[in-house]
Motif scaffolding. Structure first.
Motif, short mmCIF file in Angstrom:
data_model
loop_
_atom_site.label_atom_id
_atom_site.label_comp_id
_atom_site.label_asym_id
_atom_site.label_seq_id
_atom_site.Cartn_x
_atom_site.Cartn_y
_atom_site.Cartn_z
N LYS A 54 -4.76 0.56 -10.18
CA LYS A 54 -3.46 0.51 -10.85
C LYS A 54 -2.60 1.71 -10.44
N LYS A 55 -3.21 2.88 -10.32
CA LYS A 55 -2.46 4.08 -9.92
C LYS A 55 -1.89 3.88 -8.51
N LEU A 60 2.80 2.35 -4.91
CA LEU A 60 3.40 1.37 -4.00
C LEU A 60 4.69 0.81 -4.58
N GLY A 61 4.73 0.60 -5.87
CA GLY A 61 5.96 0.15 -6.52
C GLY A 61 7.06 1.17 -6.41
N THR A 80 5.53 7.59 5.43
CA THR A 80 5.20 7.58 4.01
C THR A 80 3.69 7.45 3.84
N ARG A 81 3.10 8.46 3.18
CA ARG A 81 1.65 8.45 2.95
C ARG A 81 1.36 8.56 1.46
N ASN A 107 1.04 -2.98 4.16
CA ASN A 107 1.95 -4.09 3.89
C ASN A 107 3.10 -3.70 2.98
N ASN A 108 2.98 -2.54 2.35
CA ASN A 108 4.02 -2.03 1.46
C ASN A 108 4.63 -0.73 1.97
N ASN A 109 4.65 -0.59 3.30
CA ASN A 109 5.36 0.50 3.99
C ASN A 109 4.77 1.88 3.75
#
Length: 123
Positions: A54-55, A60-61, A80-81, A107-109
């Motif tokens: 979840k974290k 990612l959000g 972005t890491r 997949n989320n950059n």
């Protein structure tokens, strides 16, 4: 498993607050290094592993948000890491879970990196 309290703030847990970004180091040329800190060992139980996942999902959000873009520009796996600084004595399942979800981050950059750290020997 009762999900009522699964993701609530819990200062006794190695991942106490799922709703915050622990560290966000914005890069001058765009992008960011975001750090998740797991300072005490995670146990091989469902609640801990779900909180870890979840974290990552929260991070990612955030990377997809307008706030992130305003601060760091357009995210990509190159700039972005998400660095998970996880206690080295955490259960193997936590490391496996993180490794299995590197593609989700891509997949989320973002690039998901695992940094086993702590504790530093004091003896």
């Amino acid at each position: 498993m009762d999900e009522t309290n699964l993701y609530d703030y819990d200062e006794s847990h190695p991942i106490p607050d799922l709703g915050v970004i622990d560290i966000n180091g914005v890069r001058e040329g765009g992008g960011s290094d975001l750090v998740i800190i797991v300072a005490s060992p995670l146990e091989a139980e469902e609640r801990s592993l779900r909180r870890l996942l979840k974290k990552v999902e929260v991070y990612l959000g955030f990377i997809q948000s307008e706030q992130f873009r305003a601060e760091a520009g357009d995210p990509s796996p190159d700039n972005t890491r998400i660095i998970v600084q996880i206690h080295r004595e955490s259960c193997p399942e936590a490391f496996e879970l993180l490794n299995k979800n590197k593609g989700w981050a891509l997949n989320n950059n973002a690039t998901l990196e695992i940094d086993p750290c702590l504790p530093e020997s004091t003896n």
